[in-house]
Design a protein around this motif. Sequence first.
Motif, PDB file in Angstrom:
ATOM      1  N   GLU A  73      55.336  38.812  28.910  1.00  0.00           N
ATOM      2  CA  GLU A  73      53.910  38.588  29.052  1.00  0.00           C
ATOM      3  C   GLU A  73      53.585  38.540  30.540  1.00  0.00           C
ATOM      4  OE1 GLU A  73      52.993  35.962  25.104  1.00  0.00           O
ATOM      5  OE2 GLU A  73      52.416  35.217  27.066  1.00  0.00           O
ATOM      6  N   PRO A  74      52.418  39.004  30.909  1.00  0.00           N
ATOM      7  CA  PRO A  74      52.089  38.949  32.339  1.00  0.00           C
ATOM      8  C   PRO A  74      51.743  37.524  32.757  1.00  0.00           C
ATOM      9  CG  PRO A  74      50.265  39.850  31.117  1.00  0.00           C
ATOM     10  CD  PRO A  74      51.356  39.643  30.136  1.00  0.00           C
ATOM     11  N   PHE A  75      52.021  37.194  34.019  1.00  0.00           N
ATOM     12  CA  PHE A  75      51.620  35.882  34.531  1.00  0.00           C
ATOM     13  C   PHE A  75      50.999  36.071  35.903  1.00  0.00           C
ATOM     14  CE2 PHE A  75      54.754  34.816  37.824  1.00  0.00           C
ATOM     15  CZ  PHE A  75      55.705  35.784  37.610  1.00  0.00           C
ATOM     16  N   ILE A  76      50.196  35.094  36.270  1.00  0.00           N
ATOM     17  CA  ILE A  76      49.483  35.203  37.537  1.00  0.00           C
ATOM     18  C   ILE A  76      50.251  34.425  38.585  1.00  0.00           C
ATOM     19  CG2 ILE A  76      47.387  34.635  38.773  1.00  0.00           C
ATOM     20  CD1 ILE A  76      45.804  35.137  36.434  1.00  0.00           C
TER      21      ILE A  76
ATOM     22  N   ARG B 126      44.420  34.719  50.348  1.00  0.00           N
ATOM     23  CA  ARG B 126      44.998  34.366  49.057  1.00  0.00           C
ATOM     24  C   ARG B 126      45.004  35.594  48.174  1.00  0.00           C
ATOM     25  NH1 ARG B 126      42.128  30.123  45.265  1.00  0.00           N
ATOM     26  NH2 ARG B 126      43.526  30.196  43.484  1.00  0.00           N
TER      27      ARG B 126
ATOM     28  N   ARG C 141      45.826  36.875  44.286  1.00  0.00           N
ATOM     29  CA  ARG C 141      46.204  36.512  42.917  1.00  0.00           C
ATOM     30  C   ARG C 141      46.789  37.765  42.303  1.00  0.00           C
ATOM     31  NH1 ARG C 141      40.893  34.353  40.939  1.00  0.00           N
ATOM     32  NH2 ARG C 141      40.654  32.527  42.238  1.00  0.00           N
TER      33      ARG C 141
ATOM     34  N   GLU D   5      44.180  40.663  42.948  1.00  0.00           N
ATOM     35  CA  GLU D   5      42.805  40.269  43.268  1.00  0.00           C
ATOM     36  C   GLU D   5      42.835  39.477  44.565  1.00  0.00           C
ATOM     37  OE1 GLU D   5      40.900  37.826  40.316  1.00  0.00           O
ATOM     38  OE2 GLU D   5      39.369  37.294  41.780  1.00  0.00           O
ATOM     39  N   PRO D   6      42.332  40.050  45.639  1.00  0.00           N
ATOM     40  CA  PRO D   6      42.308  39.268  46.877  1.00  0.00           C
ATOM     41  C   PRO D   6      41.173  38.247  46.855  1.00  0.00           C
ATOM     42  CG  PRO D   6      41.608  41.533  47.288  1.00  0.00           C
ATOM     43  CD  PRO D   6      41.837  41.406  45.831  1.00  0.00           C
TER      44      PRO D   6
ATOM     45  N   PHE E 295      33.321  45.536  48.227  1.00  0.00           N
ATOM     46  CA  PHE E 295      33.299  44.216  48.853  1.00  0.00           C
ATOM     47  C   PHE E 295      31.989  43.932  49.572  1.00  0.00           C
ATOM     48  CE2 PHE E 295      37.117  43.080  47.377  1.00  0.00           C
ATOM     49  CZ  PHE E 295      38.268  43.352  48.082  1.00  0.00           C
TER      50      PHE E 295
ATOM     51  N   TYR F 117      52.035  30.539  26.736  1.00  0.00           N
ATOM     52  CA  TYR F 117      51.452  30.207  28.035  1.00  0.00           C
ATOM     53  C   TYR F 117      50.107  30.914  28.132  1.00  0.00           C
ATOM     54  CZ  TYR F 117      50.664  30.481  33.043  1.00  0.00           C
ATOM     55  OH  TYR F 117      50.100  30.443  34.279  1.00  0.00           O
TER      56      TYR F 117
ATOM     57  N   VAL G 277      47.265  32.439  29.963  1.00  0.00           N
ATOM     58  CA  VAL G 277      46.950  32.888  31.319  1.00  0.00           C
ATOM     59  C   VAL G 277      45.493  32.555  31.613  1.00  0.00           C
ATOM     60  CG1 VAL G 277      46.757  34.902  32.794  1.00  0.00           C
ATOM     61  CG2 VAL G 277      48.621  34.742  31.174  1.00  0.00           C
ATOM     62  N   PRO G 278      45.222  31.683  32.589  1.00  0.00           N
ATOM     63  CA  PRO G 278      43.804  31.360  32.841  1.00  0.00           C
ATOM     64  C   PRO G 278      43.097  32.548  33.461  1.00  0.00           C
ATOM     65  CG  PRO G 278      45.197  30.255  34.426  1.00  0.00           C
ATOM     66  CD  PRO G 278      46.105  30.945  33.488  1.00  0.00           C
TER      67      PRO G 278
ATOM     68  N   SER H 212      40.216  34.537  35.732  1.00  0.00           N
ATOM     69  CA  SER H 212      39.747  34.370  37.113  1.00  0.00           C
ATOM     70  C   SER H 212      38.614  33.355  37.190  1.00  0.00           C
ATOM     71  CB  SER H 212      39.206  35.698  37.627  1.00  0.00           C
ATOM     72  OG  SER H 212      40.118  36.312  38.426  1.00  0.00           O
TER      73      SER H 212
ATOM     74  N   ILE I 185      39.835  29.803  37.001  1.00  0.00           N
ATOM     75  CA  ILE I 185      40.472  29.358  38.242  1.00  0.00           C
ATOM     76  C   ILE I 185      39.411  29.064  39.295  1.00  0.00           C
ATOM     77  CG2 ILE I 185      42.123  29.974  40.024  1.00  0.00           C
ATOM     78  CD1 ILE I 185      43.495  31.776  38.117  1.00  0.00           C
TER      79      ILE I 185
END
Lengths: 367, 146, 196
Positions: free
Chosen positions: A6-9, A24, A26, A38-39, B108, C6, C8-9, C11, C14
């Motif tokens: 499964e994907p995770f962040i 940052r 993500r 995702e910046p 952006f 799990y 995944v939250p 965007s 967050i």
Amino acid sequence: MAIRTEPFILNMGPQHPSTHGVFRLRATLDGEVVVDVEPVIGYLHRGIEKLAEGRTYTQNIPFTDRLDYLASMTNNLAYVLAVEKLAEIKIPERAEYLRVIMAEMMRIASHLMAVGFFLNDLGAMMTPVLYMWREREKLLDLFEMVCGQRLTYNYMRIGGVSHDIPEEFLPALKRFVAEMPGFIDEYDQLLAENEILLVRSKGVGVLPKDVAINSAASGPVLRASGVKWDIRRADPYSIYDRFDFDIPVGSAGDCYDRYWVRVQEMRQSVRILEQAIPQLPEGEICAEVPQLLRPSVGEVYGHIETPKGELGFYLVSDNSIAPYRFRIRPPTLINLTALKDMVIGWKVADLIITFGSIDVCLGEIDR
Amino acid sequence: MTIALNGEEIAEKIGRVSPGSVVAADKAAVIVTNQSLYQVAEFLKNTTGLDFDYLVDLTAVDYLDYFEVVYHLTSLKHNHSLVLKTRCYDREKPAVSSVVKLWRAADFQEREVYDLMGITFEGHPNLKRLLLWEGFVGHPLRRDYL
Amino acid sequence: MEIERYEVPSSDEIDAAETLRINALKEASQQAIPDPDRWLEEELRRNVLLTTVDYALDWARSRSIFPLMFGLACCAFEMIGSAASRFDISRFGMDIFRWSPRQADLMIVAGTLTWKMAPAVKLVYEQMAEPKWVIAMGACAISGGTFRESYSVVPGINHIIPVDVYVPGCPPRPEGLLYGITKIHKKIGEESIKTS
């Protein structure tokens, strides 16, 4: 037996060793492969555009220093050129030559840092950075001789420059220009055939030509993708049309090409310095400009080629002492637009070096 | 040298293709209506001879009666440039159509204009705040903030 | 056997959580935290007798401080410059800049702090183990600097964490930072096992 994943962040930053500031990212990862990026920016947003509306045109020059703090001279230059275009001020010859000399020295210093930190991200922990820092310290000594500051210079003024060069400056600069090509050869000898650099950066993080133009990339990122567009040639400002220099253009648009373009640009900057120093004329260093400058009503977009790309200032004036709108066109934020295309399908380590090869500076992204 | 094209000539060309879209034109810029912004942008990008494939800058200015969204366009092939503008007279909920599908560079920059000025761009896939945090109240770059 | 999923939250979730943290911190940090400078008081000095154990402990602590690299803006490059070969910081025993707060004693905050970044600073400070010290480097970290009136800048990091030494400058020269570090050494030298 198939394993279901499964994907995770993964949250990288804002405080992280391999970011170039408080940035940052993500990243959605499937194992080690990047699926989505995702910046998140804004951790250094100081509101410069709003603060500048309450200060006079000359008081805004220190703000421009703090945008891309590794290349303050070129930021100053972009702003004063825009104001001079708006208010139609002509500047003396000596000031023009001094500006070009400072801008090209700044380009060398900034590219040294860009290449050094790119190698830092690759894993060559601090060795290349410290070698390049040695040359940068020589340049910072020269800058300190002229204006007293090592990092944020506040040197350019509307109408010219603020201080004249002392006597020791030109001999020291000539010595530096004479030995710099030897140092660039030393770096090339260590790095150009280096197997780790070649394997890890050739073919990684490719930015195709049409995507680069559509995302309005500029600077070495655009030139590494094969587009020969340099504002010093396409729309010459100041006296760049008097000098003879080449524009290095890459072919593949990968991380190695971006590194290679920057090293070649350092050589070309040394070439421009070699031509400009003998031609430096005597004269005044600043034109007569009123202290509280009131340009006529209108707007202007002035842009130059900084080490990171095309920095532009869009100024709107309503005939008062402060600008009505002070807009900064940040090259690094717009270069980041295509980051997602460059890293999807690659692994986490490639994500870090691709980001490092774009050479961002958070002061400019967030303003 | 990048030649800044004369706004009046371009306005004439635009007027032949989509009549009624040009509000005003002077030597420096072309001002179009909100509704026709996307067609005019498409026309400027795709016509041979104009070929504006490089969106240099996208920003907005708050003149107290209206918001003006400014687009600086350049053509790398022909080395000429143009300024395109549009105005929003709505103060409560200003909205303009997004040009992200034509030029990715707008991604952006439109988010930043939304964040700092409050102008919504219809058709933008991910219009969230960029520089300030989500719960920030207000749009700081407006003239009536603080 | 049940495998826990799990979630995944997204965007947005967050972002919303981040907003709550930032707003709560902003409410709580309107006043500056008082500086821990009791060590400067004369009365305290007379009452504390430094024994040989204290002397050895302070000598050991001050000669190998591990700094935490927390460069935010322009001052970060003068901090890296002080770690480079010309203004060698490793002659003070501090050459490895740790990036993990768990391994560091000294946090050098260099650059402008914004409200969006403030919860991260507080989190990193709390992750450091005692004893720990903080240097505020540069005008922006001391009081907000040129950006003090902005809508998004914290007017000085002493609103978020207690600061031991302030190093002024914009940016301060590497020698300035090294002078600040000698002040930290002096402060550590005055500490006794009883008061620390």
